[in-house]
Each structure stands twice: as C-alpha cells, then as structure tokens.
Write an enzyme that holds these catalytic residues in place. Structure first.
Site, mmCIF file in Angstrom:
data_model
loop_
_atom_site.group_PDB
_atom_site.id
_atom_site.type_symbol
_atom_site.label_atom_id
_atom_site.label_comp_id
_atom_site.label_asym_id
_atom_site.label_seq_id
_atom_site.Cartn_x
_atom_site.Cartn_y
_atom_site.Cartn_z
ATOM 1 C CG HIS A 5 -0.371 -0.287 2.127
ATOM 2 N ND1 HIS A 5 -0.376 -1.107 3.160
ATOM 3 C CD2 HIS A 5 0.016 1.032 2.968
ATOM 4 C CE1 HIS A 5 0.233 -1.060 4.609
ATOM 5 N NE2 HIS A 5 0.652 0.361 4.095
ATOM 6 N NE ARG A 9 1.374 10.850 8.930
ATOM 7 C CZ ARG A 9 3.175 10.353 8.302
ATOM 8 N NH1 ARG A 9 3.241 11.087 7.186
ATOM 9 N NH2 ARG A 9 3.650 9.399 8.958
ATOM 10 C CD GLU A 56 -2.389 3.107 6.002
ATOM 11 O OE1 GLU A 56 -1.447 3.934 7.010
ATOM 12 O OE2 GLU A 56 -1.269 2.031 6.132
ATOM 13 C CG ASN A 60 -1.817 11.149 13.008
ATOM 14 O OD1 ASN A 60 -1.950 9.847 13.695
ATOM 15 N ND2 ASN A 60 -1.362 11.365 11.533
ATOM 16 C CG HIS A 74 1.915 11.318 -9.627
ATOM 17 N ND1 HIS A 74 3.383 11.825 -10.368
ATOM 18 C CD2 HIS A 74 2.246 10.191 -10.801
ATOM 19 C CE1 HIS A 74 3.681 11.059 -11.128
ATOM 20 N NE2 HIS A 74 2.685 10.308 -11.358
ATOM 21 C CD GLU A 122 0.611 10.335 -14.307
ATOM 22 O OE1 GLU A 122 1.554 10.692 -15.766
ATOM 23 O OE2 GLU A 122 1.303 9.457 -13.916
#
Length: 127
Positions: A5, A9, A56, A60, A74, A122
């Site tokens: 993965h 964030r 993922e 937070n 990207h 992209e």
C-alpha cells in the site's frame, strides 16, 4: 515481495473516503479506529488486498491539513480512456488539475486529478 500500500495522511477521513470511493470508484476495504493512538486507518482500492496494492488513508485526530512537501509526487492509476474517465470524475465533483492530453515530449495520454487534501493522482491511458 510486492507493493502492499501507499499511505497518505488526510485531514478529513470521511471526505477522503468519499473521494476515493465515489469519485475514483475504489472500494472501502477496511477501516479501524485506534483511540489509544489517536488515529484511524482506512484502506481503499480496486481489489482485495491479497492481490492488489491499495491506499492507506491515515487520519490523526485533530489534524486538519498537512504540508505535502516537495518530495512527494503522485499516485498513478491506469484507465482505458483518460478523456472519459476525466468526464466521470468531473461529473462526480472531482477536480481535474491537468486536462487530458499527450504528455510533454511524448504520446502517452494522461491527466491529473487532485484529492480533497491536494494529493495528485495521475490518470494514464492503458490498453
């Protein structure tokens, strides 16, 4: 070995899940809250994690935005028709930041879309 993965964030998890699932057509594969660590993880992708690489999304608690930095580039997604894909993304409320067309100094058709946090995705024409 294989790529599992890519982690991003995000400042608003629900908005990001909506973008990746409703605008880009991925599936929410799993989501788990870690209250002791003050974060939530959500995994999105086009197929099962056992056979596909996924994204993922990490939220937070209390962090609404991040400096994307200069080193990040990207995520690339392959699609059969970049023009039609951009039309669908635009109709779903997505932001196209580079209209579809041939890449500079080449013939590959590509476009770029931006997610709610400003990450670039992209779109590359594949056959």
């Amino acid at each position: 070995m294989r790529l599992l993965h890519t982690m991003l964030r995000v400042g608003n998890l629900e908005k990001s899940i909506e973008f990746y699932t409703q605008v880009l057509g991925m599936k929410l594969l799993r989501k788990h809250d870690y209250p002791d660590g003050k974060f939530t993880l959500a995994f999105v992708g086009y197929g099962d994690e056992a056979t596909h690489s996924v994204i993922e999304l990490t939220y937070n608690y209390g962090v609404e935005s991040y400096d994307l930095g200069k080193g990040y580039g990207h995520i690339a997604l392959g699609c059969e028709d970049v023009y039609a894909t951009c039309d669908k993304i635009r109709a779903a409320g997505g932001k196209i930041v580079r209209e579809p067309g041939p890449m500079m100094h080449g013939k590959t058709i590509l476009a770029f879309v931006e997610d709610p946090d400003g990450y670039k995705i992209e779109l590359l024409g594949i056959k």
